[in-house]
Design a protein around this motif. Structure first.
Motif, mmCIF file in Angstrom:
data_model
loop_
_atom_site.group_PDB
_atom_site.id
_atom_site.type_symbol
_atom_site.label_atom_id
_atom_site.label_comp_id
_atom_site.label_asym_id
_atom_site.label_seq_id
_atom_site.Cartn_x
_atom_site.Cartn_y
_atom_site.Cartn_z
ATOM 1 N N THR A 153 0.830 -1.207 0.000
ATOM 2 C CA THR A 153 0.000 0.000 0.000
ATOM 3 C C THR A 153 0.863 1.255 0.000
ATOM 4 O O THR A 153 0.584 2.237 -0.711
ATOM 5 N N ILE A 154 1.961 1.217 0.774
ATOM 6 C CA ILE A 154 2.882 2.362 0.814
ATOM 7 C C ILE A 154 3.537 2.559 -0.558
ATOM 8 O O ILE A 154 3.654 3.682 -1.043
ATOM 9 N N ARG A 155 3.922 1.453 -1.192
ATOM 10 C CA ARG A 155 4.531 1.559 -2.521
ATOM 11 C C ARG A 155 3.536 2.094 -3.558
ATOM 12 O O ARG A 155 3.933 2.815 -4.475
ATOM 13 N N VAL A 156 2.278 1.723 -3.418
ATOM 14 C CA VAL A 156 1.261 2.252 -4.339
ATOM 15 C C VAL A 156 1.162 3.759 -4.223
ATOM 16 O O VAL A 156 1.107 4.490 -5.229
ATOM 17 N N LEU A 157 1.149 4.268 -2.988
ATOM 18 C CA LEU A 157 1.060 5.710 -2.782
ATOM 19 C C LEU A 157 2.287 6.429 -3.345
ATOM 20 O O LEU A 157 2.166 7.488 -3.984
ATOM 21 N N GLU A 158 3.482 5.852 -3.115
ATOM 22 C CA GLU A 158 4.702 6.463 -3.636
ATOM 23 C C GLU A 158 4.721 6.433 -5.161
ATOM 24 O O GLU A 158 5.131 7.406 -5.809
#
Length: 352
Positions: A153-158
């Motif tokens: 999820t963090i990678r998606v936001l980045e």
């Protein structure tokens, strides 16, 4: 490297081989040959690279001079056309740069889109695997997949932020490129005649700039190689100086040990002489005591009394003490009885 530096360096290196005649038989340290070879190789490499660098700079100066002469000839012939067509060629340079920037922005946007796609796929898989369901049992929560889901999820936001940024940059560079192309087209239609006349001049200038850039890169590469070769030369020289210092200290230590051994041997010789002096002093003391005893008894000292002090230490040990009294084995008839009595007491005293 200047000749003065090389001569001073050679003088420093020659001091390694300077030694007295009795030290020439010492085994040569193998490190000296290794570092001397490295020193000579680095020196030759420095000379070769510096010579090549001078040649490249000379070629660059010649090319610049030749281009300057050509420029002067073209300006005399097509001076006005060159001035009028200058904005067109400058616009072409800007258009080319804008096109390169636009391509880079497009590549960055594609990478950001791929990263976002992969992150979303990981999120989808983690959501499905987070709850493990078996036949006839309740769903079991999987903490490992939960951690994977959080990271995805963090990678998606980045990835979304990176794609949005690259998208803005791509649109910006695309507008700049389109604007530069329109400017080039406008200038071309406006100054077509001048552009055709001055094209050889600008093409030659572009070739010269390209060649000058190649010369600059070559010179920078040679400078880096020269710097590395000088570092090797300095390191080899430092190693030789260190080895020379070690050899000097070793020789000094050897001389010091020889001096200590020589001093110890001299000290032993001096000790033997002192012992002999003590023995002679004791002998003289005994001689004096014997003379005093003989005189007190009224006897005449014999030849043995006068020669006692001249005896060696290994001879006086066998001296007959009774002879100090001056009495012979066969007593003389002319000696008085009182004298014989005293003499007998003297023999007793001497025997004691």
């Amino acid at each position: 490297m200047s000749e003065t530096d090389m001569s001073s360096t050679n003088a420093d290196v020659e001091t390694i081989d300077d030694a007295p005649q009795d030290e020439e038989d010492e085994e040569l340290d193998p490190r000296i040959k290794e570092n001397l070879d490295l020193l000579n190789y680095a020196s030759d490499e420095i000379n070769r690279l510096e010579k090549e660098q001078d040649e490249v700079r000379q070629a660059n100066r010649l090319a610049l001079g030749e281009f300057s002469q050509q420029c002067q000839a073209w300006k005399k012939k097509f001076g006005k056309s060159i001035e009028k067509s200058a904005p067109y060629f400058e616009a072409r340079v800007r258009a080319k740069k804008a096109h390169i920037d636009n391509q880079r922005a497009a590549i960055a946007f594609e990478k950001a889109s791929d990263h976002l796609k992969a992150a979303k796929k990981t999120v989808s898989i983690a959501e499905k695997e987070m709850l493990t369901v078996k036949d006839g049992e309740k769903p079991v929560f999987n903490q490992a997949w939960q951690d994977t889901l959080n990271q995805a999820t963090i990678r998606v936001l980045e990835a979304e932020r990176a794609r949005e940024k690259s998208s803005v940059e791509y649109q910006k560079t695309a507008l700049q490129y389109e604007e530069a192309r329109r400017c080039v087209a406008t200038l071309l239609s406006k100054f077509r005649g001048s552009i055709n006349k001055s094209t050889p001049f600008y093409e030659a200038r572009a070739r010269h700039h390209h060649k000058a850039e190649a010369f600059r890169k070559q010179i920078m590469s040679l400078m880096g190689q020269i710097k590395a070769a000088k570092a090797k030369y300095s390191q080899a020289l430092e190693n030789l100086e260190m080895i020379s210092q070690e050899i000097h200290e070793s020789r000094q230590a050897k001389k010091l040990r020889e001096k200590i051994i020589e001093s110890e041997l001299k000290g032993r010789d001096m000790g033997d002489g002192a012992e002999e002096d003590v023995i002679h002093a004791e002998l003289e003391e005994v001689d004096g005591a014997a003379r005093s005893l003989a005189l007190s008894l009224g006897l005449q000292p014999g030849s043995q009394f006068t020669s006692l002090s001249s005896l060696r230490s290994d001879q006086y040990q066998h001296l007959d003490v009774d002879s100090l009294t001056g009495e012979d084995e066969t007593p003389s008839s002319s000696v008085a009885p009182s004298s014989r009595k005293v003499s007998g007491e003297s023999d007793t005293f001497c025997d004691q």
